[in-house]
Structures are given as structure tokens and as C-alpha cells.
Design a protein around this motif. Structure first.
Motif, short mmCIF file in Angstrom:
data_model
loop_
_atom_site.label_atom_id
_atom_site.label_comp_id
_atom_site.label_asym_id
_atom_site.label_seq_id
_atom_site.Cartn_x
_atom_site.Cartn_y
_atom_site.Cartn_z
N ALA A 299 9.30 9.59 7.44
CA ALA A 299 8.73 9.93 6.14
C ALA A 299 7.74 8.86 5.73
CB ALA A 299 9.83 10.08 5.08
N GLU A 300 6.91 9.18 4.75
CA GLU A 300 5.91 8.23 4.29
C GLU A 300 6.58 6.96 3.77
OE1 GLU A 300 2.11 7.90 1.20
OE2 GLU A 300 3.32 9.72 1.28
N ASP A 301 6.00 5.83 4.13
CA ASP A 301 6.59 4.55 3.71
C ASP A 301 5.51 3.66 3.12
OD1 ASP A 301 8.61 2.77 3.29
OD2 ASP A 301 8.75 2.07 5.35
N ALA A 302 5.94 2.64 2.40
CA ALA A 302 5.03 1.64 1.85
C ALA A 302 4.73 0.59 2.92
CB ALA A 302 5.65 0.99 0.62
N LEU A 303 3.55 -0.02 2.83
CA LEU A 303 3.12 -1.02 3.80
C LEU A 303 2.92 -2.36 3.11
CD1 LEU A 303 0.52 1.21 5.65
CD2 LEU A 303 2.73 0.48 6.56
N PRO A 304 3.73 -3.38 3.45
CA PRO A 304 3.61 -4.68 2.79
C PRO A 304 2.55 -5.57 3.45
CG PRO A 304 5.82 -4.31 3.76
CD PRO A 304 4.89 -3.32 4.34
N PHE A 305 1.84 -6.31 2.63
CA PHE A 305 0.86 -7.28 3.11
C PHE A 305 1.03 -8.57 2.30
CE2 PHE A 305 -1.02 -3.24 4.23
CZ PHE A 305 -1.72 -3.48 5.41
N VAL B 17 0.87 -1.18 0.00
CA VAL B 17 0.00 0.00 0.00
C VAL B 17 0.90 1.22 0.00
CG1 VAL B 17 -1.76 1.32 1.21
CG2 VAL B 17 -1.83 -1.19 1.25
N ILE B 18 0.77 2.06 -1.01
CA ILE B 18 1.57 3.28 -1.12
C ILE B 18 0.65 4.49 -1.14
CG2 ILE B 18 3.44 2.10 -2.33
CD1 ILE B 18 2.45 3.35 -4.93
N GLU B 19 1.23 5.66 -0.85
CA GLU B 19 0.50 6.94 -0.89
C GLU B 19 -0.63 6.99 0.13
OE1 GLU B 19 -0.72 7.24 -4.94
OE2 GLU B 19 1.33 7.29 -5.71
N SER B 20 -0.44 6.26 1.26
CA SER B 20 -1.48 6.24 2.30
C SER B 20 -1.25 7.32 3.34
CB SER B 20 -1.50 4.88 2.99
OG SER B 20 -0.34 4.70 3.79
N GLY B 21 -0.05 7.92 3.36
CA GLY B 21 0.28 8.89 4.38
C GLY B 21 0.87 8.28 5.63
N PHE B 22 1.05 6.95 5.65
CA PHE B 22 1.63 6.30 6.83
C PHE B 22 3.09 6.73 6.98
CE2 PHE B 22 4.17 2.93 8.73
CZ PHE B 22 3.50 2.72 9.92
N ILE B 23 3.45 7.22 8.17
CA ILE B 23 4.81 7.68 8.45
C ILE B 23 5.61 6.52 9.03
CG2 ILE B 23 6.25 9.34 9.66
CD1 ILE B 23 4.43 10.52 7.49
N GLY B 24 6.67 6.15 8.35
CA GLY B 24 7.45 4.99 8.74
C GLY B 24 8.61 5.31 9.65
N ARG C 24 -3.06 3.29 -2.61
CA ARG C 24 -3.33 2.28 -3.64
C ARG C 24 -2.40 1.10 -3.45
NH1 ARG C 24 0.09 3.23 -8.55
NH2 ARG C 24 1.47 4.99 -8.10
N VAL C 25 -2.75 -0.01 -4.06
CA VAL C 25 -2.02 -1.26 -3.88
C VAL C 25 -1.22 -1.57 -5.15
CG1 VAL C 25 -2.22 -3.75 -3.44
CG2 VAL C 25 -3.79 -2.14 -2.33
N VAL C 26 0.07 -1.89 -4.96
CA VAL C 26 0.93 -2.26 -6.08
C VAL C 26 1.70 -3.51 -5.71
CG1 VAL C 26 1.18 0.11 -6.91
CG2 VAL C 26 2.85 -0.81 -5.28
#
Length: 263
Positions: A146-152, A135-142, A168-170
Motif C-alpha cells: 500500500a502507499e507509504d510515506a517516504l522519510p528524508f 513525502v506523502i501522497e506520492s503513490g509510492f507503494i511500500g 507533498r512534504v510534512v
């Protein structure tokens, strides 16, 4: 005085004909020998985060950061993972031309199985990074602020998160080369900030400064550069970028779908 020999002519013809057959095979063999060999051994199991898990770029212990983490095993080094404090750093490592490319396996945190998102290290479930959904562009701060991607591991979980929180999911191969990079105003200021923390030895500070130069070289992979010369202004710039990202068409697909479903 020259002479002609039918044997010489036929022999040269035989040599030329056979060389035409042999040369391609020789060239192919040379090219194959020059290519890095694939590691066909089973991939090593992921290691759990400990005090020895230090980020490749930040030189900080991973236990100091929240958010998802990553570890990469290179060919021939089954007991020495390369650690990353954020998912973005891991992707930067795989894209930068000067970094090793003999990657055996990539592991990332499965955020779908994390119970406490502020402390994901305590119960980390590792998954194959190339099979994960991000999940990218979610605003989650890692972990690095800074904003980071979230793996599932579960695509449905990733899509549910994106629908509820934005983004969105990539897949691994669809990950864009864009993100926000936060720069210090100078190396002198960075050194002052590290010293001012009063938590690291001189040796650790020098190591982090040398790593910082290499990390800053990654800025070419990012879409936005924020210079942290004034904390309030840098924070405001960061929030503006994140908010703008949330308003992108790609980030609003979940809202649009939900709107149409309930119309």
C-alpha cells in the motif's frame, strides 16, 4: 454540656490554614508520581535489520519487504527495538491509545541515502523520526503493498522528490491520520492465503492471525478501506484512490509552482 476553649479555636484555625497550604503541594506530588517518568539516558543507537527484525503488526521479517522501515525504543528497553515494516505502521503505533507511550526514540530509514529503492535494507541509514521530513501522497507503494510515506533527513531532497514524483512534504507533527487500509474479506480467507503460501510454519501462521486482529483495529486511522476479496478489483480500487490523491490540490503544488515559474 459543652465548653469553649480559645486554644482549641486557635489551634483548629492553625490546622486549617496550614492544610490549605499543604494540600496543593501534596496533590502536586501525587500527580507527579502518577505520571510516567521521562528517560533522561542517551537514546540507544539504531540496530541494523537482520533475520531477528520482525514487524510488530505483520509478524514478518523486515527483509521480506521493500520500502522504508522504522524502529522504536521504549523507555527502559535499550536493547529491544519495536520494528515496523512501513512508516504508516509506525505512526499508527504512536497514535493508538492502547499502545505504549513511553517512547524514548524513533528511527526511520533515510530514503535520501538509499541506493537501491527496491532493496533499502542493504544500506539503511537511520535518522531521528521526529526530525525527518516525510513525502506523502506520492503513490509510492511500500512494504505491505500500500502507499507509504517516504522519510528524508534533508528537507530539500524531500521537496525535490515531491516536485518530480508528486506528493507533498510534512513534518512528523504534521503527519495526517489518513491513508488506505487493505482488509481481507474474512479471517478464514486470510488463513487460507497464509497456508497457501507454503512458506510459514503453523506457529508463525497462528501468530500472524492473532496480530492481524490487532492490525485491523488500526483501520479507524485511515481514510479509505479496500477489501481484498478479488485481487483485480482491489488493485483497481487502490489505483483509483492513488490517482485521486495525486489530483488533490495539495499534491499539485509542485506542478503549480513550476508552471508559474516558467510562465
Amino acid at each position: 454540656m459543652g465548653y469553649y476553649s480559645p486554644y482549641l479555636g486557635s489551634k483548629n484555625f492553625w490546622k486549617a490554614t496550614n492544610m490549605k497550604k499543604i494540600l496543593p503541594a501534596l496533590l502536586a506530588a501525587l500527580l507527579l508520581s502518577a505520571c510516567p517518568k521521562e528517560d533522561d539516558t542517551p537514546p540507544p543507537e539504531p540496530q541494523q535489520i537482520s533475520d531477528r527484525a520482525v514487524g510488530h503488526y505483520c509478524s514478518m521479517n523486515l527483509t521480506e519487504h521493500n520500502g522504508p522501515k522504522a524502529q522504536i525504543y521504549l523507555n527502559g528497553k535499550p536493547d529491544r527495538p519495536v520494528w515496523f515494516s512501513t512508516i504508516k505502521q509506525m505512526f499508527g503505533y504512536t497514535k493508538l491509545p492502547e499502545e505504549p507511550k513511553g517512547i524514548h526514540v524513533i528511527y526511520v530509514t533515510d530514503m535520501g541515502k538509499v541506493k537501491d529503492w527496491s532493496k533499502p535494507n542493504a544500506d539503511t541509514a537511520w535518522i531521528d523520526g521526529k526530525k525527518a521530513y516525510y513525502v506523502i501522497e506520492s503513490g509510492f507503494i511500500g512494504g505491505m503493498g500500500a502507499e507509504d510515506a517516504l522519510p528524508f533527513a534533508d528537507k530539500a531532497q524531500a521537496e525535490k522528490f515531491a516536485k518530480e514524483k508528486g506528493g507533498r512534504v510534512v513534518s512528523f507533527d504534521e503527519m495526517p491520520d489518513s491513508y488506505i487500509f487493505i482488509l481481507p474479506p474474512s479471517f478464514e480467507v486470510l488463513a487460507e492465503r497464509l497456508i497457501g503460501r507454503g512458506t510459514d510454519s503453523e506457529e508463525v501462521i497462528q501468530t500472524r492471525l492473532s496480530k492481524a486482529r490487532h492490525e485491523i483495529e488500526q483501520s479507524v486511522l485511515f481514510d479509505y478501506i479496500v477489501v481484498n476479496d478479488d485481487l483485480d478489483r482491489a488493485e483497481a480500487d487502490l489505483l483509483h484512490i492513488i490517482k485521486a490523491g495525486r489530483l488533490k490540490k495539495s499534491s499539485q503544488q509542485g506542478f503549480i509552482s513550476n508552471l508559474l515559474e516558467n510562465s
